[in-house]
Enzyme design. Structure first.
Site, short mmCIF file in Angstrom:
data_model
loop_
_atom_site.label_atom_id
_atom_site.label_comp_id
_atom_site.label_asym_id
_atom_site.label_seq_id
_atom_site.Cartn_x
_atom_site.Cartn_y
_atom_site.Cartn_z
N LYS A 35 3.37 4.77 -5.16
CA LYS A 35 4.43 3.80 -4.82
C LYS A 35 5.15 3.31 -6.08
O LYS A 35 6.34 2.96 -6.02
CB LYS A 35 3.85 2.63 -4.01
CG LYS A 35 2.76 1.83 -4.69
CD LYS A 35 3.26 0.57 -5.34
CE LYS A 35 2.15 -0.21 -6.00
NZ LYS A 35 2.62 -1.45 -6.65
N ALA A 92 2.41 -10.89 -7.57
CA ALA A 92 1.64 -11.98 -8.17
C ALA A 92 2.35 -13.32 -8.01
O ALA A 92 1.71 -14.36 -7.80
CB ALA A 92 1.39 -11.68 -9.65
#
Length: 371
Positions: A233, A182
């Site tokens: 992940k 982000a």
């Protein structure tokens, strides 16, 4: 010419003019309707649910693209900051959001009512808290999951959950995923994302509102596969973080991440089998690599705290953002046991998180299985 013939010709002329006018009217109405649909499709009104870093980065991207965003913010301080300074005071506070294209609100029904496209961008553990007051239907809207996690205790992906409990058709559901911190997206740094949907039309529409010079989007129909990769992940990043906290070197980390990639492939191929899937692309391997290697990764950071000796509870309390890997590890454990998938790295992470196994012992055991 006799008067009767003149009247007859005049009558025929009137009918012809009326027919032409009627045809033009029909054409005009169709043109206006098609133009309206085209305008709505090209510039849909968007809603974003969530007010953390990733939600803020998505709002930034949409507003840079001049799409109006109704933004659900359930924090009074952040809501006031957005109204006063066009910034999220807690998450990415340096990221300016153009107020011309943003309407923040704490009313979920007001936020989604007029939206054509709804982005889910909250931690998976808080999805139901956000959606509980919802009375507006999502059935006829495009719902996009930007959540890289699993519903705790439910063991459903976000797409499965929204389809089952909110009656959103699968063709109206999409996932946006890939290597995308982000912090970098909020700074408009170049990123490569994947939009996955069972409907190519839906995927194209979502790409149409997100894509720009810094937010590149490819398309996929492997919806559940990319969701499974995002879950895996995060567990892998926890394992890498534990190794970093225990001061293992780069040589070992490279082998560990290679082992994590192999586990991801086994898990996805068994849990979500499809004919053709290239795991060596951004949505799978790319996301795994950035989550494992980057110091911006919250899951790696959480693992690092565990490796340095923090208890699970104290490490969770230390985090300022949710580490999805905590919930993902339990999901992967349950799923792999049901399907008898060999997942030694993920199993050791689960033992640290849920059985109190010492991080050092778990990593020592992993060193014995890597090649």
């Amino acid at each position: 010419m006799p008067i009767t013939a003149q009247i007859h010709r005049y009558s025929l002329a009137r009918k012809k003019i009326w027919t032409i006018c009627k045809s033009f009217h029909i054409f005009f109405v169709k043109f206006v309707n098609n133009f309206s649909l085209m305008t709505t499709d090209n510039n849909p009104r968007c809603a974003v649910l969530g007010y953390g870093s990733w939600a803020t980065a998505i709002v930034k991207t949409l507003t840079v693209n001049h799409h109006h965003v109704d933004w659900l913010v359930l924090n009074d301080e952040i809501l006031q900051s957005l109204h006063d300074r066009s910034r999220n005071s807690k998450y990415l506070p340096w990221c300016y959001i153009d107020k011309e294209f943003m309407t923040p609100s704490n009313d979920i029904n007001a936020v989604v009512r007029d939206a054509d496209m709804v982005f889910l961008a909250m931690p998976s553990a808080f999805l139901e808290k956000f959606l509980k007051p919802l009375t507006e239907s999502l059935e006829n809207k495009i719902v996009v999951s930007a959540v890289k996690g699993i519903i705790p205790g439910d063991y459903l992906t976000i797409v499965e959950h929204m389809n089952r409990y909110y009656d959103v058709p699968m063709e109206n559901l999409a996932v946006v995923t890939g290597p995308s911190h982000a912090e970098e997206v909020g700074q408009c740094q170049l990123s490569y994302l994947t939009v996955a949907s069972e409907s190519s039309t839906t995927a194209e529409r979502v790409r149409g509102v997100l894509a720009n010079d810094f937010f590149r989007c490819s398309l996929s129909n492997d919806v559940l596969g990319v969701e499974a990769a995002a879950i895996m992940k995060n567990v892998s990043a926890l394992a890498v973080g534990i190794a970093v906290g225990l001061r293992y070197g780069d040589n070992f980390l490279a082998v560990l991440i290679a082992g994590c990639a192999a586990e991801m492939k086994r898990f996805i191929d068994e849990a979500v089998p499809i004919d053709k899937r290239d795991i060596n692309t951004a949505a799978y391997l790319g996301d795994l690599l950035v989550t494992c290697y980057s110091p911006l990764s919250r899951n790696r950071r959480f693992g690092t705290l565990l490796g340095k000796g923090c208890s699970v509870k104290s490490a969770l309390n230390e985090m300022t953002m949710i580490a999805e890997g905590y919930y993902a590890a339990d999901c992967v454990r349950q799923s792999s046991m049901r399907r008898n998938i060999d997942m030694p790295i993920a199993d050791k992470v689960w033992e640290v998180l849920y059985e109190g196994a010492p991080a050092r012992d778990a990593m020592q055991a992993i060193t014995q299985i890597l090649r």
